[in-house]
Each structure stands twice: as structure tokens, then as C-alpha cells.
Design an enzyme around this catalytic site. Structure first.
Site, PDB file in Angstrom:
ATOM      1  N   GLY A 126      -7.187   4.964   8.786  1.00  0.00           N
ATOM      2  CA  GLY A 126      -7.933   4.656   9.993  1.00  0.00           C
ATOM      3  C   GLY A 126      -7.359   3.485  10.758  1.00  0.00           C
ATOM      4  O   GLY A 126      -7.327   3.487  11.987  1.00  0.00           O
ATOM      5  N   GLU A 151       0.838  -1.199   0.000  1.00  0.00           N
ATOM      6  CA  GLU A 151       0.000   0.000   0.000  1.00  0.00           C
ATOM      7  C   GLU A 151       0.876   1.253   0.000  1.00  0.00           C
ATOM      8  O   GLU A 151       0.649   2.200  -0.759  1.00  0.00           O
ATOM      9  CB  GLU A 151      -0.913  -0.007   1.222  1.00  0.00           C
ATOM     10  CG  GLU A 151      -1.892   1.153   1.282  1.00  0.00           C
ATOM     11  CD  GLU A 151      -2.816   1.058   2.488  1.00  0.00           C
ATOM     12  OE1 GLU A 151      -3.419   2.087   2.831  1.00  0.00           O
ATOM     13  OE2 GLU A 151      -2.925  -0.039   3.089  1.00  0.00           O
TER      14      GLU A 151
END
Length: 466
Positions: free
Chosen positions: A246, A216
Site C-alpha cells: 500500500g 523488506e
């Protein structure tokens, strides 16, 4: 004496060329003209005719060469051979990437312009987001289908029908699904695979997966450096990337100091091939240290373990007078402040020995995204639409101010003190000094600065290799 000279035409040349011939046939000679003169008139008409035909043949050829090599509107089926031939010479490639995050699912439809021996150019992007994230359907996986189908409709409206079967559709799930028990995550992904397999797009066994946190970060690094042009030229230095989501947080940069490579943990160093170039990267993802997961940990909760209705999260990191509801990962928590400690102490306790420091980061330019951006907007450091720059000290000063005001108005921004303190401590533990400046941007050149673009590049490369 009247003589009429007629230039005969052949209808196979079409009506446009006949207009020249008709001019000749309408010529009436109302005077005496020798036969030799008649021959000259005829030859003149013939020369004019041949010149016209040649000129239009050449221009028609030139127009054909300049016509863009993309499928025509009439080419709507890949089974139709002319369409296949047309698509093989197309200069455009589409890619559809689903970003399945912890708080929502987003679709990116990218259109790339392909040039020989050059890096692809991003011609266009369509973006849409829906809530909640896939993890919200962990106990009822069938319910995730509607949202996925809704976003697929966006792709079908954007990608030309003739290119559907050659356009890959990919879903990468991030921290939200990484934190779910394995069986629940598998059931959700299987439902998405079924929807993809029934769609008109190209779907393979690897089209749906949980994205590794490091991947990512690397994909986001590719996105940013592609958009600023540093991957197209060796002369332009690359920038680092910070992302605070988050559920997890990532740091990625290209080390310029060999000492960084030699002294960093083995799993923090990776190498990638991109656009005929090789890049060594420092890349790491900290699962559970995203802002929302960290907030839960600071308050004393445990990820994936909801409380009973009668229980409360009581924390000295909130104002003593505060009591309220907070939802995280579709779980409703009752939270209550308690007089005793400070937010700084609570945060340091959660981060203790969990983050690696890289000394070199102080000398490298960095972009920061997601909650770094949102909290900078909250404290008025940057404009919500245009972004800007922020210093580590800006977060530190704003945290102190928020924590002081929390005692007076505990319910106005109950988590701002905690969030800003967490960001301040996290950045310093990663190795950034207080005067370090970050660039904050949601978009670069009108393109979303997420990992999705970089991941799409990587997937298209894998398709070409196979």
C-alpha cells in the site's frame, strides 16, 4: 514321589520378569527324576530368564534412542533443570514475527525443524491478521495494545509453554509507520515494546523496529527462494521478487550479469549470508510508490496531510461523473472525477524519473505479490485461491478496457482504471517487456509468501551469533 522345582526370583526385576519365574515354580514333577535332571531343568529356566532380561534391556535402549528430542508435556518450566537439558537437545525452534503493515497487523508463528549441518526446515506456520494497522492509532497510541495482545494470544496457544522463554517475538513495521512523523511512530513502537516485555516470550531491545524498505525486499526474496528450494541447492537458480504494497513497492533479484552490479546505483546492491552461502542482490524499495500512496499522489493528495471536510480531490484520472468517498491511512477523502486528461498521463507524471530500470530483469524469473496479485484476480487472469501467471500485457489490456468502461459505469470500479494503469507503467519503467510472465502466489507449499519468514530466519541467525 513328588518333587517340586522352584525357580526363585528377585522382585527388583519387576512383575514382567516374575511371570517367567512363576512358570518354573508351577512345574510339578510327578515322576521320579534324578538330581542331575533337576539341575538341567533349573538351568533351562535360568537361561530363559536371562535371555528375556537381555532382550528387553536392548529393546528399551533402542526405544530410548528413537524417542524424538523435544520437550515432554510434563516439562513446563525453564527454571526446572531437566527441562533445560531437554530443550538444549530439542530439534525444534519457534519464531514469532509481527508484520505491522499500512493496512493491518499480521502474526506469523513459525516452527522450524533443525538438522545438523543442514538448512532449517519449516515444519509448521500459524497465521492471523487484524485491522487496522498500527498507524491508525498514531494519535491514540494506547489503543494499539489490544490488537497486539490479541495476536500474542495466538502465539501462546501455538508455542509449547516450555519454549516460551526461548522463543523470540519480533515486530517489524513497514511503510505505514515509515510515513508517520517520527515522534508518533516512536510512541507507537514504545507501546508495543511494553506489551512484549510483559509477555512470556524472549524480547530484546531490537525486537520492535521500523523495517527498512530494502530489508523488506531482501527478506521476501529469502522467503520465496527458501520455499522453492533454491537456497538449499546451488544447482537451482534463484528467482526475483516483486512486491506492491500500500505504501511502498520492492524489487529484489540476484544479478547474473556483472554489468548490472557495476552500473546500478550503489544503494541498490547488497550482499547477504544465508545457510552458509553468500548472495549478491539487487534490492531497492520505493517509498511512496505503493499502490495506495501512488493513488493518492495521482489524485493530487499529499501523504499524511488530510483535507478539510469541505475540500475535495478533483482529478482528471477518474470518470467525470464519479464522486465518492475513499479512505487511505485512516483518512477519509472526498474524490471527484474531471473531464480532461487520461489515467496514463496522470500516472506517468507521478512516476517521472522516480524508478530505475534494470535491463537484466527481462531474463530472470520473477514472482509478484500483494496488489499485483489482487488486481490480477480482479481482471480474472488468475484464480483467487490458487494464483497462476500473468503477463505485463495482461495488465495493459485490462487497463484499457477498464478505462473505456469507466465512462459508462463510473461508480462500479472507480479506481480500477487508475490502478491497472499504474501497475502497467510501473512494470515497464522497472525494465519488464510487455511479454514478460510473472508467477503469482499468495502461498508456496501452504506458507504465506511474505517477507516474514525470511526476516525470522535472519533474526534467529543473529540470536545464534550472539
Amino acid at each position: 514321589q513328588k518333587k517340586k522345582i522352584k525357580c526363585r526370583s528377585s522382585r527388583k526385576w519387576g512383575s514382567e520378569t516374575e511371570s517367567i519365574i512363576s512358570l518354573c515354580s508351577s512345574v510339578q514333577i510327578r515322576m521320579k527324576i534324578p538330581k542331575l535332571a533337576s539341575v538341567f531343568v533349573f538351568l533351562g529356566c535360568l537361561v530363559a530368564y536371562l535371555t528375556y532380561v537381555k532382550r528387553h534391556a536392548d529393546s528399551g535402549k533402542a526405544m530410548f534412542i528413537k524417542t524424538p528430542n523435544h520437550p515432554s508435556a510434563a516439562c513446563v518450566s525453564l527454571e526446572h533443570q531437566p527441562c533445560v537439558e531437554e530443550l538444549t537437545t530439542s530439534r525444534f525452534q519457534y519464531g514469532v514475527m509481527f508484520d505491522a503493515g499500512s493496512t493491518g497487523t499480521r502474526i506469523h508463528v513459525f516452527k522450524f525443524l533443525l538438522e545438523e549441518n543442514e538448512a532449517p526446515k519449516l515444519a509448521h506456520e500459524v497465521f492471523k491478521a487484524i485491522k487496522p494497522g498500527l498507524s491508525a492509532y498514531a494519535d491514540e497510541p494506547d489503543k494499539c495494545k489490544d490488537g497486539v495482545q490479541e495476536l500474542l494470544g495466538v502465539a501462546m496457544e501455538t508455542v509449547p509453554m516450555a519454549l516460551w522463554k526461548s522463543t523470540p517475538v519480533v515486530l517489524k513495521a513497514t511503510a505505514g509507520l515509515r510515513l508517520l512523523p517520527g515522534e508518533k511512530a516512536t510512541h507507537l513502537l514504545d507501546k508495543v515494546r511494553n506489551v512484549f516485555s510483559e509477555s512470556p516470550f524472549l524480547s530484546r531491545a531490537d525486537s520492535v523496529s521500523i523495517m527498512d524498505g530494502t530489508d523488506e525486499g531482501v527478506s521476501a526474496w529469502i522467503t520465496v527462494n527458501f520455499l522453492i528450494g533454491s537456497l538449499h541447492s546451488a544447482k537451482k537458480a534463484t528467482v526475483g521478487m516483486l512486491d506492491l504494497g500500500g505504501g511502498s513497492t520492492q524489487i529484489t533479484f540476484s544479478p547474473q550479469n556483472e554489468k548490472t552490479i557495476q552500473t546500478s546505483p550503489f544503494d541498490h546492491i547488497t550482499s547477504i549470508q544465508m545457510f552458509n552461502g553468500s548472495h549478491t542482490l539487487y534490492a531497492h524499495s520505493y517509498l511512496g510508490l505503493g499502490l495506495m500512496s501512488a493513488r493518492l499522489a495521482v489524485l493530487g493528495g499529499i501523504e499524511g496531510q488530510p483535507l478539510d471536510g469541505s475540500q475535495e480531490l478533483v482529478s482528471p484520472c477518474l470518470a467525470p461523473q464519479f464522486m465518492g468517498q475513499w479512505e487511505h491511512a485512516e483518512v477519509q477523502y472526498t474524490v471527484k472525477g474531471q473531464k480532461a486528461g487520461t489515467a496514463h498521463y496522470c500516472v506517468e507524471k507521478v512516476l517521472y524519473k522516480k524508478v530505475e530500470k534494470a535491463e537484466e530483469v527481462k531474463d530472470i524469473d520473477f514472482y509478484a505479490f500483494s496488489y499485483y496479485y489482487d488486481r490480477a484476480v480482479d481482471i480474472g487472469t488468475i484464480d483467487e485461491k490458487t494464483g497462476g501467471t500473468v503477463k505485463v500485457s495482461d495488465y495493459i489490456d485490462a487497463a484499457k478496457k477498464a478505462c473505456n468502461s469507466m465512462e459508462v459505469t463510473p461508480g462500479q470500479h472507480p479506481f480500477l482504471c487508475l490502478d491497472l494503469t499504474y501497475i502497467s507503467v510501473l512494470l515497464q519503467q522497472l525494465g519488464f517487456p510487455k511479454d514478460k510472465v510473472f508467477k503469482l502466489a499468495r502461498k508456496i507449499n501452504d506458507v504465506e509468501t511474505s517477507w516474514a519468514l525470511g526476516a525470522t530466519f535472519h533474526y534467529l541467525e543473529s540470536l545464534r551469533r550472539h
